[in-house]
Motif scaffolding. Structure first.
Motif, PDB file in Angstrom:
ATOM      1  N   LEU A   1       0.825  -1.206   0.000  1.00 46.04           N
ATOM      2  CA  LEU A   1       0.000   0.000   0.000  1.00 46.04           C
ATOM      3  C   LEU A   1       0.859   1.256   0.000  1.00 46.04           C
ATOM      4  CD1 LEU A   1      -2.620  -1.075   2.669  1.00 46.04           C
ATOM      5  CD2 LEU A   1      -3.149  -0.519   0.302  1.00 46.04           C
ATOM      6  N   GLY A   2       0.302   2.315  -0.535  1.00 47.20           N
ATOM      7  CA  GLY A   2       0.917   3.630  -0.387  1.00 47.20           C
ATOM      8  C   GLY A   2       2.215   3.848  -1.126  1.00 47.20           C
ATOM      9  N   GLU A   3       2.440   3.090  -2.218  1.00 44.35           N
ATOM     10  CA  GLU A   3       3.646   3.296  -3.004  1.00 44.35           C
ATOM     11  C   GLU A   3       3.552   4.629  -3.755  1.00 44.35           C
ATOM     12  OE1 GLU A   3       6.485   1.283  -3.256  1.00 44.35           O
ATOM     13  OE2 GLU A   3       5.579   0.329  -1.503  1.00 44.35           O
ATOM     14  N   THR A   4       4.629   5.372  -3.770  1.00 50.69           N
ATOM     15  CA  THR A   4       4.640   6.645  -4.503  1.00 50.69           C
ATOM     16  C   THR A   4       4.958   6.391  -5.973  1.00 50.69           C
ATOM     17  OG1 THR A   4       6.969   6.964  -3.948  1.00 50.69           O
ATOM     18  CG2 THR A   4       5.340   7.956  -2.486  1.00 50.69           C
ATOM     19  N   PRO A   5       4.400   7.203  -6.866  1.00 50.35           N
ATOM     20  CA  PRO A   5       4.650   7.016  -8.300  1.00 50.35           C
ATOM     21  C   PRO A   5       6.129   7.173  -8.647  1.00 50.35           C
ATOM     22  CG  PRO A   5       2.781   8.467  -7.937  1.00 50.35           C
ATOM     23  CD  PRO A   5       3.437   8.289  -6.610  1.00 50.35           C
ATOM     24  N   ASP A   6       6.569   6.408  -9.617  1.00 52.52           N
ATOM     25  CA  ASP A   6       7.910   6.534 -10.164  1.00 52.52           C
ATOM     26  C   ASP A   6       7.915   7.785 -11.048  1.00 52.52           C
ATOM     27  OD1 ASP A   6      10.116   6.383 -11.921  1.00 52.52           O
ATOM     28  OD2 ASP A   6      10.200   4.205 -11.756  1.00 52.52           O
ATOM     29  N   GLU A   7       8.559   8.838 -10.567  1.00 57.70           N
ATOM     30  CA  GLU A   7       8.475  10.122 -11.271  1.00 57.70           C
ATOM     31  C   GLU A   7       9.111  10.070 -12.655  1.00 57.70           C
ATOM     32  OE1 GLU A   7       9.660  13.530  -9.098  1.00 57.70           O
ATOM     33  OE2 GLU A   7       8.304  13.142  -7.420  1.00 57.70           O
ATOM     34  N   ALA A   8      10.177   9.297 -12.794  1.00 54.84           N
ATOM     35  CA  ALA A   8      10.819   9.196 -14.110  1.00 54.84           C
ATOM     36  C   ALA A   8       9.871   8.534 -15.109  1.00 54.84           C
ATOM     37  CB  ALA A   8      12.121   8.412 -13.997  1.00 54.84           C
ATOM     38  N   LEU A   9       9.205   7.462 -14.692  1.00 52.10           N
ATOM     39  CA  LEU A   9       8.243   6.790 -15.564  1.00 52.10           C
ATOM     40  C   LEU A   9       7.045   7.689 -15.821  1.00 52.10           C
ATOM     41  CD1 LEU A   9       7.328   4.215 -17.035  1.00 52.10           C
ATOM     42  CD2 LEU A   9       6.378   3.393 -14.859  1.00 52.10           C
ATOM     43  N   GLN A  10       6.631   8.401 -14.797  1.00 51.60           N
ATOM     44  CA  GLN A  10       5.507   9.322 -14.925  1.00 51.60           C
ATOM     45  C   GLN A  10       5.794  10.396 -15.975  1.00 51.60           C
ATOM     46  OE1 GLN A  10       4.618  11.700 -11.352  1.00 51.60           O
ATOM     47  NE2 GLN A  10       2.564  10.802 -11.375  1.00 51.60           N
ATOM     48  N   ARG A  11       6.996  10.962 -15.929  1.00 50.41           N
ATOM     49  CA  ARG A  11       7.380  11.990 -16.909  1.00 50.41           C
ATOM     50  C   ARG A  11       7.508  11.392 -18.299  1.00 50.41           C
ATOM     51  NH1 ARG A  11      10.761  13.735 -12.684  1.00 50.41           N
ATOM     52  NH2 ARG A  11      12.512  12.584 -13.615  1.00 50.41           N
ATOM     53  N   ARG A  12       8.096  10.209 -18.369  1.00 51.08           N
ATOM     54  CA  ARG A  12       8.307   9.585 -19.685  1.00 51.08           C
ATOM     55  C   ARG A  12       6.975   9.332 -20.392  1.00 51.08           C
ATOM     56  NH1 ARG A  12       8.676   4.377 -21.514  1.00 51.08           N
ATOM     57  NH2 ARG A  12       8.828   3.404 -19.469  1.00 51.08           N
ATOM     58  N   LEU A  13       5.952   8.980 -19.627  1.00 55.04           N
ATOM     59  CA  LEU A  13       4.644   8.698 -20.216  1.00 55.04           C
ATOM     60  C   LEU A  13       3.780   9.949 -20.351  1.00 55.04           C
ATOM     61  CD1 LEU A  13       3.814   5.371 -18.325  1.00 55.04           C
ATOM     62  CD2 LEU A  13       4.542   5.612 -20.704  1.00 55.04           C
TER      63      LEU A  13
ATOM     64  N   ARG B   1       4.656  -0.840 -10.946  1.00 55.18           N
ATOM     65  CA  ARG B   1       5.072   0.541 -11.186  1.00 55.18           C
ATOM     66  C   ARG B   1       3.995   1.311 -11.947  1.00 55.18           C
ATOM     67  NH1 ARG B   1       9.763   0.520 -14.704  1.00 55.18           N
ATOM     68  NH2 ARG B   1      10.175   2.671 -14.028  1.00 55.18           N
ATOM     69  N   TYR B   2       3.242   0.612 -12.780  1.00 58.52           N
ATOM     70  CA  TYR B   2       2.187   1.248 -13.560  1.00 58.52           C
ATOM     71  C   TYR B   2       0.920   1.434 -12.720  1.00 58.52           C
ATOM     72  CZ  TYR B   2       5.249   0.627 -17.537  1.00 58.52           C
ATOM     73  OH  TYR B   2       6.333   0.690 -18.387  1.00 58.52           O
ATOM     74  N   TYR B   3       0.632   0.468 -11.852  1.00 59.41           N
ATOM     75  CA  TYR B   3      -0.479   0.657 -10.925  1.00 59.41           C
ATOM     76  C   TYR B   3      -0.291   1.950 -10.123  1.00 59.41           C
ATOM     77  CZ  TYR B   3      -2.955  -3.852 -11.255  1.00 59.41           C
ATOM     78  OH  TYR B   3      -3.724  -4.917 -11.670  1.00 59.41           O
ATOM     79  N   ASP B   4       0.954   2.206  -9.723  1.00 58.83           N
ATOM     80  CA  ASP B   4       1.237   3.372  -8.881  1.00 58.83           C
ATOM     81  C   ASP B   4       1.000   4.700  -9.594  1.00 58.83           C
ATOM     82  OD1 ASP B   4       1.981   1.654  -6.863  1.00 58.83           O
ATOM     83  OD2 ASP B   4       4.118   1.736  -7.326  1.00 58.83           O
ATOM     84  N   LEU B   5       0.882   4.677 -10.921  1.00 63.05           N
ATOM     85  CA  LEU B   5       0.671   5.905 -11.692  1.00 63.05           C
ATOM     86  C   LEU B   5      -0.806   6.245 -11.866  1.00 63.05           C
ATOM     87  CD1 LEU B   5       3.197   5.250 -14.616  1.00 63.05           C
ATOM     88  CD2 LEU B   5       3.620   6.523 -12.498  1.00 63.05           C
ATOM     89  N   ILE B   6      -1.683   5.302 -11.546  1.00 61.85           N
ATOM     90  CA  ILE B   6      -3.099   5.416 -11.902  1.00 61.85           C
ATOM     91  C   ILE B   6      -3.936   5.860 -10.703  1.00 61.85           C
ATOM     92  CG2 ILE B   6      -5.115   4.118 -12.716  1.00 61.85           C
ATOM     93  CD1 ILE B   6      -3.097   2.281 -14.224  1.00 61.85           C
TER      94      ILE B   6
END
Length: 413
Positions: A202-214, A291-296
């Motif tokens: 629970l409570g994983e923070t988004p991967d900012e590098a992946l977030q920016r890339r997408l 890592r993708y779940y954490d972005l949604i």
């Protein structure tokens, strides 16, 4: 206790089917049972590796060679060849490992070989139904509901469930259909889909590098992770997006995975003029999915209403709830068994883009309610849908069958 499982396919292939199978085997072995594992020729067809045996992730699998010849590609004849090949291989493996129980898993092409071998060798057969073969064929376009092939497939399923010693299934919807075919209620046990809580945090923070890339930074993200089949209803989500954007312009849709509908969905996004708001990642390695779940922000499951989706519960919403994610899903029967509306998630009318718009906008604007909904979803999974409790349900069934079989064998002169 020795259980010989017969699967359609298995790991290293990745699907909801193989993940459920792996979880069952892992937890049955943790209970001290000896499990053995055989796959049908369809596994070798999918992997294009025609080996006899394979060791994967600590599990040993007996593989079945693909039958050869032009006739094997013909309707009915080809299916019969698959059954014959599985029966022969199962006979060999059964004589080698001498199991107490044969446990066949969907489709019925695995149940028929198990019945043949079980009868011949006096071994009880459990048939686990995860979906009906005829309904899956309708979605894949290889059969028409009510057509000759559909009715033949349904008759074969009905024959199998009336002749095996016990039936397990994954949800109440399927159980009701099985009982309606003339099977005693106490002979159909629900072993629900579940999750291994240790794999989800629970409570994983988004991967900012992946977030920016997408290109997801500063956006509300609606997402789907899975296979792109027609029954998943992803076209409804895309058709709803223009109206969601008119309410909340900084919204996008993240689609993670692939499948038969990938190209049609990309074309639909272009036709609707929303291509820049829809991100297709393609398939990602299983160990990267979290890592993708954490972005949604909101996982969307817009399944269409058909026999398959009304009867069968999916695994993905449970995985989302296990990770404390918001779930927005159509109100098909399979979802209603998993999601309590406005408590553990949100439901909307299946196939209704307007209803999806209203529900999505309301969820995205109601951030104050997110912690309560997320906590309720996680609690539901912890208390009712974990693999330890699900797999424990096999124990009384297996014990009853082995004890009955021992008595029956002892009474034979």
């Amino acid at each position: 206790m020795k259980i010989l499982h017969i699967f359609d396919h298995s790991i290293p292939l990745h699907s909801g089917y193989t993940f459920r199978s792996r979880a069952i085997l892992t937890h049955q072995r943790a209970m001290g049972w000896d499990t053995y594992h055989l796959t049908s020729p369809k596994h070798n067809l999918a992997t294009r590796v025609d080996g006899d045996e394979e060791h994967v992730e600590g599990l040993h699998f007996y593989r079945t060679a693909v039958p050869r010849g032009v006739s094997t590609k013909l309707p009915v004849v080809g299916q019969s060849a698959l059954v014959s090949a599985t029966t022969k291989r199962l006979t060999d493996v059964t004589n080698k490992v001498k199991p107490d129980i044969l446990h066949a898993h969907s489709p019925v092409l695995n149940a028929i070989p198990a019945l043949r071998v079980g009868r011949r060798l006096g071994i009880p057969v459990v048939y686990e139904i995860r979906a009906f073969w005829e309904d899956a064929a309708v979605d894949h376009g290889t059969s028409r509901e009510g057509g000759v092939r559909y009715r033949l497939s349904r008759a074969l399923e009905t024959y199998a469930i009336r002749h095996v010693q016990a039936i397990t299934t994954i949800c109440d919807g399927l159980r009701g259909d099985i009982v309606a075919r003339g099977v005693a209620e106490d002979n159909v046990i629900v072993i629900p889909n579940a999750v291994d809580l240790g794999q989800f945090s629970l409570g994983e923070t988004p991967d900012e590098a992946l977030q920016r890339r997408l290109g997801l930074k500063h956006n509300h993200v609606l997402g789907f992770i899975g296979s792109f089949y027609a029954y998943e209803g992803l076209a409804v989500l895309l058709r709803a997006l223009p109206r969601i954007l008119s309410e909340m312009s900084n919204t996008c849709v993240l689609l993670v995975g692939g499948g038969p509908q990938e190209e049609p969905l990309k074309q639909l996004a272009r036709d609707l003029g929303i291509a820049k708001h829809v991100i297709f990642t393609g398939r990602v390695p299983h160990d990267e999915v979290h890592r993708y779940y954490d972005l949604i922000d909101v996982l969307v499951y817009p399944r269409l209403s058909m026999r398959l989706t009304e009867l069968v519960t999916p695994l993905k919403p449970l995985e989302a709830m296990a990770q404390g994610r918001l779930v927005l899903a159509s109100d098909v029967g399979g979802h209603r068994e998993l999601i309590r509306n406005d408590e553990t998630g949100r439901l909307f009318a299946a196939g209704d883009a307007d209803a999806l718009v209203a529900a999505a906008v309301d969820l995205l604007r109601g951030r104050d309610h997110w912690p309560t909904i997320k906590a309720a979803g996680r609690r539901f999974v912890e208390q009712e849908r974990n693999w330890v409790e699900s797999v424990e349900r096999y124990r009384p069934l297996y014990e009853r069958l082995t004890q009955s079989n021992s008595v029956g064998m002892a009474s034979v002169p």
